[in-house]
Design a protein around this motif. Structure first.
Motif, PDB file in Angstrom:
ATOM      1  N   LYS A   1       0.847  -1.199   0.000  1.00 56.41           N
ATOM      2  CA  LYS A   1       0.000   0.000   0.000  1.00 56.41           C
ATOM      3  C   LYS A   1       0.881   1.248   0.000  1.00 56.41           C
ATOM      4  O   LYS A   1       1.747   1.399   0.869  1.00 56.41           O
ATOM      5  CB  LYS A   1      -0.927   0.000   1.210  1.00 56.41           C
ATOM      6  N   LEU A   2       0.632   2.117  -0.969  1.00 58.96           N
ATOM      7  CA  LEU A   2       1.370   3.373  -1.098  1.00 58.96           C
ATOM      8  C   LEU A   2       0.410   4.519  -0.806  1.00 58.96           C
ATOM      9  O   LEU A   2      -0.575   4.721  -1.534  1.00 58.96           O
ATOM     10  CB  LEU A   2       1.951   3.508  -2.515  1.00 58.96           C
ATOM     11  N   PHE A   3       0.674   5.271   0.261  1.00 58.66           N
ATOM     12  CA  PHE A   3      -0.222   6.336   0.696  1.00 58.66           C
ATOM     13  C   PHE A   3       0.250   7.692   0.163  1.00 58.66           C
ATOM     14  O   PHE A   3       1.410   7.855  -0.255  1.00 58.66           O
ATOM     15  CB  PHE A   3      -0.295   6.377   2.226  1.00 58.66           C
ATOM     16  N   LYS A   4      -0.682   8.643   0.212  1.00 62.57           N
ATOM     17  CA  LYS A   4      -0.339  10.003  -0.198  1.00 62.57           C
ATOM     18  C   LYS A   4       0.653  10.598   0.795  1.00 62.57           C
ATOM     19  O   LYS A   4       0.511  10.437   2.007  1.00 62.57           O
ATOM     20  CB  LYS A   4      -1.585  10.875  -0.267  1.00 62.57           C
ATOM     21  N   THR A   5       1.633  11.323   0.283  1.00 68.00           N
ATOM     22  CA  THR A   5       2.669  11.922   1.115  1.00 68.00           C
ATOM     23  C   THR A   5       2.390  13.393   1.442  1.00 68.00           C
ATOM     24  O   THR A   5       3.080  13.976   2.282  1.00 68.00           O
ATOM     25  CB  THR A   5       4.025  11.815   0.413  1.00 68.00           C
ATOM     26  N   GLN A   6       1.448  14.000   0.770  1.00 68.29           N
ATOM     27  CA  GLN A   6       1.114  15.420   0.945  1.00 68.29           C
ATOM     28  C   GLN A   6       2.323  16.319   0.648  1.00 68.29           C
ATOM     29  O   GLN A   6       2.484  17.391   1.231  1.00 68.29           O
ATOM     30  CB  GLN A   6       0.630  15.682   2.392  1.00 68.29           C
ATOM     31  N   THR A   7       3.204  15.826  -0.246  1.00 73.15           N
ATOM     32  CA  THR A   7       4.371  16.611  -0.670  1.00 73.15           C
ATOM     33  C   THR A   7       4.392  16.672  -2.196  1.00 73.15           C
ATOM     34  O   THR A   7       3.516  16.121  -2.875  1.00 73.15           O
ATOM     35  CB  THR A   7       5.678  15.986  -0.160  1.00 73.15           C
ATOM     36  N   ASP A   8       5.418  17.317  -2.694  1.00 70.61           N
ATOM     37  CA  ASP A   8       5.541  17.457  -4.142  1.00 70.61           C
ATOM     38  C   ASP A   8       5.847  16.123  -4.817  1.00 70.61           C
ATOM     39  O   ASP A   8       5.498  15.910  -5.984  1.00 70.61           O
ATOM     40  CB  ASP A   8       6.631  18.485  -4.473  1.00 70.61           C
ATOM     41  N   VAL A   9       6.522  15.234  -4.097  1.00 73.17           N
ATOM     42  CA  VAL A   9       6.833  13.895  -4.609  1.00 73.17           C
ATOM     43  C   VAL A   9       5.887  12.913  -3.932  1.00 73.17           C
ATOM     44  O   VAL A   9       6.053  12.596  -2.747  1.00 73.17           O
ATOM     45  CB  VAL A   9       8.303  13.523  -4.351  1.00 73.17           C
ATOM     46  N   CYS A  10       4.872  12.471  -4.674  1.00 69.15           N
ATOM     47  CA  CYS A  10       3.844  11.593  -4.112  1.00 69.15           C
ATOM     48  C   CYS A  10       3.595  10.426  -5.067  1.00 69.15           C
ATOM     49  O   CYS A  10       3.292  10.655  -6.257  1.00 69.15           O
ATOM     50  CB  CYS A  10       2.557  12.378  -3.866  1.00 69.15           C
ATOM     51  N   PRO A  11       3.686   9.185  -4.638  1.00 71.56           N
ATOM     52  CA  PRO A  11       3.456   8.049  -5.527  1.00 71.56           C
ATOM     53  C   PRO A  11       2.003   7.946  -5.996  1.00 71.56           C
ATOM     54  O   PRO A  11       1.750   7.542  -7.127  1.00 71.56           O
ATOM     55  CB  PRO A  11       3.845   6.846  -4.669  1.00 71.56           C
ATOM     56  N   VAL A  12       1.043   8.352  -5.136  1.00 73.18           N
ATOM     57  CA  VAL A  12      -0.373   8.240  -5.525  1.00 73.18           C
ATOM     58  C   VAL A  12      -0.676   9.199  -6.666  1.00 73.18           C
ATOM     59  O   VAL A  12      -1.311   8.827  -7.670  1.00 73.18           O
ATOM     60  CB  VAL A  12      -1.278   8.495  -4.310  1.00 73.18           C
ATOM     61  N   ASN A  13      -0.241  10.461  -6.541  1.00 74.50           N
ATOM     62  CA  ASN A  13      -0.494  11.442  -7.598  1.00 74.50           C
ATOM     63  C   ASN A  13       0.188  11.045  -8.905  1.00 74.50           C
ATOM     64  O   ASN A  13      -0.372  11.208  -9.998  1.00 74.50           O
ATOM     65  CB  ASN A  13      -0.013  12.826  -7.159  1.00 74.50           C
ATOM     66  N   ALA A  14       1.416  10.480  -8.811  1.00 72.40           N
ATOM     67  CA  ALA A  14       2.140  10.084 -10.017  1.00 72.40           C
ATOM     68  C   ALA A  14       1.435   8.928 -10.723  1.00 72.40           C
ATOM     69  O   ALA A  14       1.335   8.902 -11.967  1.00 72.40           O
ATOM     70  CB  ALA A  14       3.567   9.683  -9.655  1.00 72.40           C
ATOM     71  N   VAL A  15       0.904   7.966  -9.966  1.00 70.90           N
ATOM     72  CA  VAL A  15       0.214   6.819 -10.572  1.00 70.90           C
ATOM     73  C   VAL A  15      -1.102   7.255 -11.202  1.00 70.90           C
ATOM     74  O   VAL A  15      -1.454   6.820 -12.316  1.00 70.90           O
ATOM     75  CB  VAL A  15      -0.024   5.723  -9.520  1.00 70.90           C
TER      76      VAL A  15
END
Length: 573
Positions: A452-466
Motif C-alpha cells: 500500500k502506497l499512501f499520499k505523502t502530501q508533498t511534491d513527490v507523491c506516488p499516488v499522484n504520479a500513478v
C-alpha cells in the motif's frame, strides 16, 4: 603253556631289568631301534617307542625262536599287555596304520573284536589309505609271519613299516588340528543346506501367519488405516506413469524459470568438462559423479574459465538440483549423509584466493529522497515526451516508496517475461494505491504480496504520479495493454530500458551514473528511513526483510557520523 596272571601292578617278564624295554629311557629306545635299522627323528613318547620296539623287534625275534620252543614269545606278549592304558590310548588316537607290514584287515578284525569304534579317514598322500584310526588291544595284534624270510628282507620290512607309522602319526596330528578349523568355513556357511528356512520356523510367532505368508509369497501386504481398516496394496503392480507429468510439473515449480535456466548452464558446463576429460561418453545421460570429480571441476572453473566464486557456487547448485531431480541422490553428500568436507575446503580456498586479487566491488550508491525530488523536477521540465515522463515518474516513486527491487516491476526481455505487474494488479483508492506483486524474492510460493502506497502530501507523491500516468495511459491506448508499465509504443518496460533512462536523468543532474543502478531505489529508501530515525522494525516491514540484512542497505553519510561523534563529546559536559 601255563596261564600267567595279569594285573596292572605286576609284570611277569622273564627278561632281566636291563633287557626290559619298560626300563629303558627314550634315548635308549631310539638307540635300540637304530641298531635294528629303525631311525626315528621325531619326538615320540616313551610308550609309543616301546610299542614300536615290541611290534617290530621283539615280535620278530620271538617268531624266529618259536621253532626251537623258546618262551620269549609268551613273555613279550605279557609285556605288551602291561603297557599303560593311557599310553596305548594316546598311541591309538595318534598313529594311522596303512597295512604294512601288519595287514589292515586283521587290524580291523581286532578292533571289532575289542569293541573299538572305527572311523573312516581320508587317504594319506604318498601311502596307502587307512581304514581306521583306533588300534585294537595288543593281544589282538597279529604278528609277522616271517619265519621263512631272510634277515635283510626283515630289516627292509621293519624300516618301511616304521617310516609309514611315523609319517601317519605326523599327518594325523596335523589333520586333527585342522578338523575344527574346517568344520565351520565360508563354504559351509554359504551351503544351501545351512540354516533353517523361514517357512519352517513355526514355534516363534514374530509376525502373524497371514503376514508371513504374504512376505514369503512376495505379494501384497495389509496396512492398517486410520480406523484399522483393512486395505491391500500390491507393491509389485504399482504403476505411476500417469503421475510422471505431475511430478515434472512440481519440479518445474520448485524454482523460478530464471533460476532453472541458470542451473541448466551450470549442468551443461559440467557435462562439457567431463566430455573434454574423456569421462563421459553420452550427452543424453548424466555424467559420473564423485567428490574428486567435483574438486577437479571447481579447479577447472577457477583456472580455465576464470569464473567468480559466486558463479561456481551457482553452477554447483545447478548440478545438485538436476541430480536430485533425475537420479534422486544428493551428489554433495556421502553415504552417511555428511557434506563433502574436501570439496568445501577447496571452495573456501577459491574464495580466499579470489578475494586477494579481486577487483573492488562496484559500489551502488543510494537514490535518496533529495535525489528523487531532483529527478521528478527534471522529468516535469520536459526532458522526454509527456508519456515517457509520466510513466518514468510513476515507476521511480513506486520503486522508492515501495522499497521495490528492480526485477519486481520490470522484466528482463519483452519476449520472455513472467509474473509481471499487470493493469489489474494496481487498484487506486482515495488516499492510497494498492499494488500486488505476483512474484517476490521473499515469496517463494508465489502467494502474492500487496503493498500500500499512501499520499505523502508533498511534491513527490506516488499516488499522484500513478493517477496521472493511468489517466494519460487510457487516452493514448484505445485497447489497454495488459502490463502496467509500458513504453509509448505499448511494449512492456524492460530492465534495460529503465536503467538506460535512469542513467540519462542522473547524468543531467551532474551525478556519476555508473555508480547507480536499479537497486539504488531500494537502498535509498532504507537509507532515508534510517536518517529519518524510523524504528528498525518498521524499516524491516517496509522493505519486507525477514532478517537484519537490511542494515547492509543503509548507507551512513559522513555528516551523520560527524553528528554522532559530536553528541558523544557533548555528553561529557
Amino acid at each position: 603253556m601255563s596261564t600267567v596272571r595279569r594285573t596292572r601292578k605286576q609284570t611277569n617278564f622273564t627278561m632281566s631289568n636291563s633287557d626290559n624295554p619298560s626300563n629303558w629311557t627314550v634315548a635308549e629306545l631310539k638307540k635300540k631301534l637304530s641298531d635294528n635299522g629303525i631311525n626315528i627323528n621325531v619326538n615320540l613318547s616313551h610308550s609309543i617307542l616301546k610299542r614300536i620296539y615290541v611290534d617290530n623287534v621283539l615280535s620278530v625275534q620271538g617268531q624266529q625262536a618259536a621253532a626251537d620252543g623258546d618262551r620269549n614269545q609268551a613273555n613279550i606278549t605279557n609285556d605288551m599287555q602291561t603297557v599303560d592304558n593311557h599310553d596305548i590310548s594316546t598311541m591309538r588316537n595318534s598313529v594311522l596304520y596303512s597295512g604294512a607290514p601288519t595287514p589292515s584287515a586283521n587290524l580291523a578284525e581286532g578292533a571289532r573284536a575289542s569293541n573299538i569304534e572305527v572311523y573312516p579317514e581320508p587317504g594319506i598322500p604318498g601311502g596307502r589309505s587307512s581304514s581306521f584310526t583306533s588300534l585294537p588291544p595288543s593281544s589282538t595284534l597279529p604278528t609277522m609271519a616271517t619265519s621263512t624270510v631272510t634277515t635283510s628282507a626283515m630289516s627292509e620290512s621293519v624300516i618301511l613299516s616304521t617310516l609309514q607309522l611315523c609319517q601317519q602319526a605326523i599327518t594325523s596330528l596335523t589333520q586333527s588340528n585342522k578338523t575344527n578349523e574346517a568344520k565351520y568355513s565360508l563354504q559351509t556357511a554359504m551351503s544351501t543346506n545351512a540354516g533353517t528356512p523361514a517357512v519352517n520356523i513355526s514355534d516363534v510367532d514374530m509376525v502373524s501367519p497371514e503376514l508371513r505368508a504374504d512376505i514369503l509369497a512376495d505379494g501384497s501386504f495389509q496396512e492398517a488405516g486410520t480406523r484399522s481398516r483393512s486395505s491391500v496394496y500390491a507393491v509389485s503392480s504399482f504403476n505411476g506413469s500417469d503421475l510422471d507429468s505431475v511430478v515434472e510439473n512440481l519440479w518445474d515449480h520448485s524454482i523460478s524459470i530464471r533460476t532453472r535456466n541458470q542451473y541448466k548452464v551450470g549442468l551443461d558446463c559440467y557435462i562439457k568438462f567431463t566430455l573434454l576429460r574423456g569421462l563421459h561418453g553420452s550427452v543424453s545421460d548424466l555424467p559420473p559423479m564423485s567428490e574428486q570429480l567435483l574438486i577437479y571441476f571447481v579447479a577447472f572453473c577457477d583456472d580455465h574459465l576464470r569464473l567468480a566464486y559466486s558463479t561456481i557456487k551457482l553452477y554447483l547448485s545447478g548440478i545438485r538440483y538436476f541430480y536430485l531431480r533425475l537420479k534422486g541422490c544428493n551428489p554433495f553428500q556421502n553415504n552417511a549423509g555428511q557434506n563433502l568436507i574436501c570439496l568445501q575446503s577447496v571452495l573456501t580456498g577459491v574464495k580466499k584466493k579470489q578475494s586477494m586479487y579481486a577487483v573492488p566491488k562496484r559500489s551502488r550508491l543510494p537514490i535518496t529522497m533529495s535525489i528523487l525530488t531532483k529527478m521528478c523536477q527534471l522529468l516535469r521540465s520536459g526532458i522526454f515526451d509527456m508519456f515517457t515522463s509520466y510513466m518514468f515518474e510513476a515507476a521511480c516513486t513506486v520503486a522508492f516508496f515501495g522499497f521495490l527491487r528492480c526485477g519486481e516491476f520490470t522484466v528482463l526481455s519483452d519476449s520472455h517475461y513472467d509474473d509481471y505487474v499487470s493493469i489489474q494488479d494496481v487498484i487506486c483508492h482515495d488516499s492510497f494505491v494498492a499494488l500486488t506483486l505476483r512474484k517476490s524474492k521473499t515469496d517463494p510460493f508465489r502467494n502474492g504480496v500487496q503493498i500500500k502506497l499512501f499520499k505523502t502530501q508533498t511534491d513527490v507523491c506516488p499516488v499522484n504520479a500513478v493517477v496521472k500516468y493511468l489517466k494519460l495511459r487510457s487516452e493514448v491506448f484505445k485497447s489497454q495493454p495488459l502490463p502496467f508499465f509500458v513504453t509509448k509504443e505499448g511494449s512492456i518496460l524492460t530492465r534495460a530500458i529503465f536503467i538506460d533512462t535512469l542513467k540519462v536523468i542522473l547524468s543531467q543532474l551532474g551525478l556519476n551514473s555508473d555508480l547507480y543502478n536499479g537497486h539504488s531505489f531500494r537502498i535509498g529508501a532504507a537509507t532515508t528511513a534510517q536518517e529519518a530515525r524510523i524504528e528498525d522494525h518498521l524499516i524491516k516491514t517496509l522493505g519486507r526483510w525477514s532478517s537484519n540484512c537490511y542494515t547492509t542497505y543503509i548507507h551512513t553519510s559522513p555528516s551523520v557520523i560527524q553528528n554522532a561523534q559530536q553528541q558523544i563529546a557533548s555528553s561529557v559536559l
